[in-house]
Design a protein around this motif. Structure first.
Motif, PDB file in Angstrom:
ATOM      1  N   THR A 394       0.848  -1.193   0.000  1.00 48.13           N
ATOM      2  CA  THR A 394       0.000   0.000   0.000  1.00 48.13           C
ATOM      3  C   THR A 394       0.882   1.242   0.000  1.00 48.13           C
ATOM      4  OG1 THR A 394      -1.756   1.211   1.141  1.00 48.13           O
ATOM      5  CG2 THR A 394      -0.180   0.039   2.521  1.00 48.13           C
ATOM      6  N   LEU A 395       0.372   2.298  -0.607  1.00 48.52           N
ATOM      7  CA  LEU A 395       1.114   3.561  -0.671  1.00 48.52           C
ATOM      8  C   LEU A 395       0.383   4.660   0.095  1.00 48.52           C
ATOM      9  CD1 LEU A 395       2.159   3.393  -4.434  1.00 48.52           C
ATOM     10  CD2 LEU A 395       3.610   2.955  -2.442  1.00 48.52           C
ATOM     11  N   ASP A 396      -0.617   4.237   0.893  1.00 47.77           N
ATOM     12  CA  ASP A 396      -1.389   5.183   1.694  1.00 47.77           C
ATOM     13  C   ASP A 396      -0.746   5.275   3.085  1.00 47.77           C
ATOM     14  OD1 ASP A 396      -3.245   6.360   3.452  1.00 47.77           O
ATOM     15  OD2 ASP A 396      -4.907   5.802   2.157  1.00 47.77           O
ATOM     16  N   LEU A 397      -0.157   6.422   3.414  1.00 47.36           N
ATOM     17  CA  LEU A 397       0.568   6.568   4.677  1.00 47.36           C
ATOM     18  C   LEU A 397      -0.322   6.313   5.892  1.00 47.36           C
ATOM     19  CD1 LEU A 397       2.966   9.609   4.143  1.00 47.36           C
ATOM     20  CD2 LEU A 397       3.604   7.294   4.795  1.00 47.36           C
ATOM     21  N   ASN A 398      -1.525   6.877   5.904  1.00 46.86           N
ATOM     22  CA  ASN A 398      -2.424   6.670   7.053  1.00 46.86           C
ATOM     23  C   ASN A 398      -2.757   5.203   7.232  1.00 46.86           C
ATOM     24  OD1 ASN A 398      -2.731   9.280   8.128  1.00 46.86           O
ATOM     25  ND2 ASN A 398      -4.099   9.836   6.463  1.00 46.86           N
ATOM     26  N   GLN A 399      -2.941   4.512   6.111  1.00 48.18           N
ATOM     27  CA  GLN A 399      -3.228   3.078   6.173  1.00 48.18           C
ATOM     28  C   GLN A 399      -2.034   2.317   6.756  1.00 48.18           C
ATOM     29  OE1 GLN A 399      -4.536   1.595   2.407  1.00 48.18           O
ATOM     30  NE2 GLN A 399      -5.597  -0.144   3.288  1.00 48.18           N
ATOM     31  N   ILE A 400      -0.827   2.722   6.374  1.00 46.66           N
ATOM     32  CA  ILE A 400       0.390   2.085   6.912  1.00 46.66           C
ATOM     33  C   ILE A 400       0.474   2.308   8.423  1.00 46.66           C
ATOM     34  CG2 ILE A 400       2.920   2.201   6.928  1.00 46.66           C
ATOM     35  CD1 ILE A 400       2.710   2.925   3.905  1.00 46.66           C
ATOM     36  N   TYR A 401       0.231   3.550   8.879  1.00 46.24           N
ATOM     37  CA  TYR A 401       0.289   3.845  10.311  1.00 46.24           C
ATOM     38  C   TYR A 401      -0.723   2.988  11.079  1.00 46.24           C
ATOM     39  CZ  TYR A 401       2.610   8.122   8.611  1.00 46.24           C
ATOM     40  OH  TYR A 401       3.446   8.999   7.989  1.00 46.24           O
ATOM     41  N   GLU A 402      -1.947   2.913  10.547  1.00 47.84           N
ATOM     42  CA  GLU A 402      -3.002   2.146  11.235  1.00 47.84           C
ATOM     43  C   GLU A 402      -2.666   0.654  11.281  1.00 47.84           C
ATOM     44  OE1 GLU A 402      -6.632   3.195   9.294  1.00 47.84           O
ATOM     45  OE2 GLU A 402      -6.642   5.223  10.124  1.00 47.84           O
ATOM     46  N   MET A 403      -2.102   0.131  10.188  1.00 47.51           N
ATOM     47  CA  MET A 403      -1.700  -1.287  10.169  1.00 47.51           C
ATOM     48  C   MET A 403      -0.646  -1.561  11.238  1.00 47.51           C
ATOM     49  SD  MET A 403      -1.301  -2.288   6.162  1.00 47.51           S
ATOM     50  CE  MET A 403      -2.664  -2.267   5.018  1.00 47.51           C
ATOM     51  N   LEU A 404       0.344  -0.680  11.334  1.00 48.06           N
ATOM     52  CA  LEU A 404       1.400  -0.839  12.338  1.00 48.06           C
ATOM     53  C   LEU A 404       0.809  -0.815  13.744  1.00 48.06           C
ATOM     54  CD1 LEU A 404       4.088   1.531  10.787  1.00 48.06           C
ATOM     55  CD2 LEU A 404       4.373  -0.928  11.120  1.00 48.06           C
ATOM     56  N   HIS A 405      -0.075   0.144  13.996  1.00 46.43           N
ATOM     57  CA  HIS A 405      -0.691   0.291  15.322  1.00 46.43           C
ATOM     58  C   HIS A 405      -1.486  -0.957  15.693  1.00 46.43           C
ATOM     59  CE1 HIS A 405      -3.683   2.552  18.094  1.00 46.43           C
ATOM     60  NE2 HIS A 405      -2.691   2.026  18.791  1.00 46.43           N
ATOM     61  N   LEU A 406      -2.356  -1.423  14.783  1.00 51.16           N
ATOM     62  CA  LEU A 406      -3.186  -2.603  15.050  1.00 51.16           C
ATOM     63  C   LEU A 406      -2.336  -3.847  15.253  1.00 51.16           C
ATOM     64  CD1 LEU A 406      -6.104  -2.007  12.523  1.00 51.16           C
ATOM     65  CD2 LEU A 406      -6.235  -1.884  15.012  1.00 51.16           C
ATOM     66  N   THR A 407      -1.283  -3.989  14.450  1.00 50.40           N
ATOM     67  CA  THR A 407      -0.414  -5.168  14.571  1.00 50.40           C
ATOM     68  C   THR A 407       0.274  -5.191  15.925  1.00 50.40           C
ATOM     69  OG1 THR A 407      -0.041  -5.183  12.178  1.00 50.40           O
ATOM     70  CG2 THR A 407       1.535  -6.384  13.543  1.00 50.40           C
ATOM     71  N   ILE A 408       0.793  -4.052  16.362  1.00 46.26           N
ATOM     72  CA  ILE A 408       1.489  -3.991  17.657  1.00 46.26           C
ATOM     73  C   ILE A 408       0.516  -4.266  18.799  1.00 46.26           C
ATOM     74  CG2 ILE A 408       2.615  -2.372  19.250  1.00 46.26           C
ATOM     75  CD1 ILE A 408       3.991  -1.211  16.689  1.00 46.26           C
ATOM     76  N   GLN A 409      -0.717  -3.783  18.664  1.00 52.82           N
ATOM     77  CA  GLN A 409      -1.727  -4.042  19.704  1.00 52.82           C
ATOM     78  C   GLN A 409      -2.056  -5.529  19.825  1.00 52.82           C
ATOM     79  OE1 GLN A 409      -4.913  -1.288  18.526  1.00 52.82           O
ATOM     80  NE2 GLN A 409      -4.672  -0.293  20.502  1.00 52.82           N
TER      81      GLN A 409
END
Length: 745
Positions: A394-409
């Protein structure tokens, strides 16, 4: 015999065990031993654990607690070795039941809680049963814990656990407790004296007891219904429910419950004046009690029977039961000491057996913990791999941030998560995504020269910062003694990780994960976050490059659009009259050629009109060119409003205009011209210098033809012009048509 056949046999035996569960426990044990032997011969360990579990349960139901404990602990050992979660849970639950039966409520609660811990991991564990959820087992255990508190008369606690059980079981349509949790709440309300509320619970529970044909639960529910209606004075319903309960008690081997039920019924008969019937029931219950060697119960029955015989002056039978009372008292005294010694020995054996098995289980638990750690490592590797696939596509920065956050949670409890990007031009770190306690925080920025920022230090030195005790470790990374005071809004945060996001020598930014608890980050967690940050760096860098490319493409697109708009404007200016904003002579020539060719191609008629404003020179000379221009504009607007379908109008030059009328014959064209001429008159534009009228008028010449090789566009236009000339000679303010008659040469 193959393992599939063994499984089939075990399932058949389980079915028989369930069918005979309340009828013959000995038969259940026999079935279980056969299944165990068969599985052992075939080295089918899962079947062995399953069989031992059900043998233990059956032994417990027959009060053979020592044997039951041995079977249940053996089942746990095998289940732990195989990592089968649900069989362990059920075994612990049954051990809790054993301690409940012998009145050791504290130990019972301990084993129920051990079973409850397993419900938290059951969803992601290997299980024997495929259709039972964590909620299913939780509901059963919470109901059992509620029973402990009910027995201790701690009714508030009992209701609290029953409600928790009911909340879960309700979602399962009461497949866990079959509705007994509702009956149990009814018992509590009965003991508290709220009979209406007790009935409400019982009626709800009975629906599910009947649906699941759970006769043991139905027996207790009907008995309680009877007692409530007796208290409420509704003796008809009371007797009806006693009758239902007694009928069920004859179908199942619950002699203890049957004795209590018949004693309650006897009391009811006595209270309603049916003393002889009450005595009959006491005689019946006496025989059941004697057959089961329940001497304490038998003595209680004798005392009630003596009292009733005395009330009807039957001294002989009163004396008979008095003698029976003393006979049973002697028997009770003889076995009471034996039972006490036996119970003491049983408790000692159970405690010894428990200690021995706990030691074995602790060793198994250590092995299981290592296995779980390995599973956790594999799980986190899987998480990292899955995230890597997602964020790098994905090239959507907000989507990348949200994926990282959810994965870490998914693998750690975090209170703060943030990603900051480095702005090289302004030498700042700008937080683009910042979450605190699941709430988005406004973005902020930090100077890259800030010596009190851990994020800056992390990025400048390209080193991960890991803190598990903020108040004692922060000075290892910043020299600011007031760091904690300066960051008082985050005073609850005790653990933090700052991860640099760098590719080669290019600074991308920083990722931070923070938690309120101390020691939140294990070595495995730190390594996992480092691996995630590598994927995050690549994904964010790709997204930034893509955004820059998109910006460049957008800029080029804007320039292109501006050029196209300018070109369109130039085309418009070249094809439209600057004064009247209707097409000009150039556009007319192009359109006339197109319409002429189209009409020739489909053999269709075409017409055209040439008109000019009457005495327009005099108008200009006397009113001035400004008013003259306004007159031209108004006539053009009137012309545009008069156009229909595919008609086309243009300013031909000066005060002369043309109209192209495709697929229109001469009569239709003249009619259109006359309508337009009258519309001009309706404008009532004054022209007192006109030789025709004192208002502005127009004169129109119409030509109509079916295009062919025999006539040219020039001739066609000339014909219209000739018609206009003729109309002027006839006095102006009129429409004259011309249609040539063509002859073949």
């Amino acid at each position: 015999m193959g393992s599939e056949n063994i499984k089939s046999t075990v399932k058949e035996m389980l079915y028989k065990l369930e069918e005979n569960k309340y009828i013959n426990e000995e038969e259940a044990i026999e079935f279980g031993l056969q299944a165990y032997s068969l599985c052992k011969n075939e080295n089918y360990e899962l079947g062995m654990a399953f069989a031992l579990l059900h043998i233990g349960e059956a032994c417990a139901n027959m009060s053979k607690y020592e044997k039951a404990m041995t079977y249940l602990f053996d089942s746990i050992k095998i289940s732990q070795r195989l990592n089968v979660c649900d069989l362990q849970l059920l075994a612990y639950k049954n051990i809790g039941n054993i301690y409940f039966y012998i009145g050791e409520y504290e130990k019972s609660l301990e084993y129920y809680n051990t079973a409850k811990k397993l419900t938290k991991i059951i969803t992601h564990s290997k299980n024997y049963y495929k259709d039972f959820s964590a909620e299913f087992y939780d509901s059963k255990l919470l109901n059992n814990i509620g029973e402990i508190y009910r027995m201790l008369k701690c009714y508030d606690d009992a209701i609290r656990y029953y409600n928790l059980s009911d909340e879960l079981d309700k979602k399962l349509n009461y497949q866990a407790t079959f509705g007994t949790v509702l009956s149990n709440m009814g018992y509590v309300e009965y003991n508290l004296g709220d009979y209406d509320k007790a009935l409400e619970y019982l009626n709800k529970g009975l629906k599910y007891l009947l649906k699941n044909d759970y006769k043991g639960g139905m027996l207790e529910a009907y008995g309680l219904f009877a007692l409530i209606y007796e208290k409420k004075g509704n003796y008809k319903l009371c007797e009806s429910y006693f009758s239902k309960a007694i009928n069920i008690s004859t179908e199942i081997a619950y002699d203890y419950s049957r004795i209590d039920l018949l004693l309650d019924f006897s009391n009811f008969l006595k209270d309603t004046g049916k003393i002889e019937s009450a005595i009959d029931k006491l005689n019946e219950v006496y025989n059941i009690s004697v057959d089961n060697k329940m001497y304490a119960k038998t003595m209680k029955i004798c005392k009630r029977t003596i009292k009733l015989y005395e009330e009807i002056n039957d001294i002989n039978n009163a004396n008979k039961y008095c003698n029976l009372y003393f006979e049973n008292e002697k028997k009770l005294e003889n076995i009471d000491l034996e039972n006490r010694v036996k119970n003491l020995k049983t408790k000692l054996k159970l405690d010894s057996l428990e200690k021995e098995n706990k030691s074995i289980l602790e060793k198994s638990e250590a092995f299981r913990k290592k296995s779980e750690d390995l599973i956790e490592i594999i799980k986190k590797i899987s998480i990292i791999s899955e995230l890597g696939e997602k964020v790098t596509t994905t090239l959507d920065l907000n989507q990348i941030y949200e994926m990282l956050h959810l994965t870490i949670q998914n693998f750690i409890q975090v209170n703060v998560f943030g990603v900051a990007l480095y702005d090289e031009d302004n030498r700042k770190i700008k937080y683009k995504y910042h979450i605190e306690n699941n709430k988005k925080i406004e973005t902020h920025e930090i100077d890259f020269d800030n010596q009190s920022s851990m994020a800056v230090k992390c990025l400048r030195e390209n080193k991960i910062i890991v803190i598990n005790d903020m108040h004692n470790e922060y000075l290892n990374y910043v020299d600011d003694l007031n760091y904690i005071v300066s960051n008082k809004n985050n005073c609850d945060l005790n653990s933090a990780i700052y991860c640099p996001l760098i590719i080669g020598n290019t600074l991308i930014g920083v990722m931070t994960i923070q938690a309120n608890d101390k020691d939140s980050f294990t070595m495995l967690t730190i390594e996992t976050i480092k691996a995630l940050s590598s994927y995050a760096t690549i994904a964010i860098n790709n997204a930034i490059k893509s955004m820059n490319l998109v910006d460049e493409v957008d800029q080029r697109r804007k320039v292109q659009i501006e050029l196209e708009n300018m070109n369109d404007k130039l085309i418009y200016l070249s094809e439209n009259d600057g004064l009247t904003n209707i097409p000009n002579r150039r556009k007319f020539d192009t359109t006339m050629a197109e319409e002429w060719n189209k009409a020739m191609e489909i053999s269709s008629v075409i017409s055209m009109i040439i008109f000019d404003i009457d005495c327009f020179k005099q108008y200009n000379d006397n009113y001035g060119h400004t008013d003259g221009d306004n007159c031209l504009i108004k006539i053009s607007a009137c012309l545009n409003e008069s156009l229909i379908e595919d008609y086309f109008a243009a300013r031909y030059g000066g005060d002369e205009f043309v109209v192209i009328l495709p697929d229109t014959n001469l009569d239709q064209a003249i009619k259109f011209g006359e309508n337009f001429r009258r519309n001009v008159e309706k404008l009532c534009l004054p022209n007192e210098f006109s030789k025709v009228k004192d208002i502005v008028t127009v004169t129109l010449g119409v030509s109509s033809v079916m295009p062919s090789d025999e006539i040219t566009i020039i001739q066609f236009i000339r014909n219209a012009d000739n018609a206009l000339y003729e109309a002027k000679n006839k006095g102006r303010n009129q429409t004259v048509g011309y249609a040539p008659v063509l002859t073949k040469s």
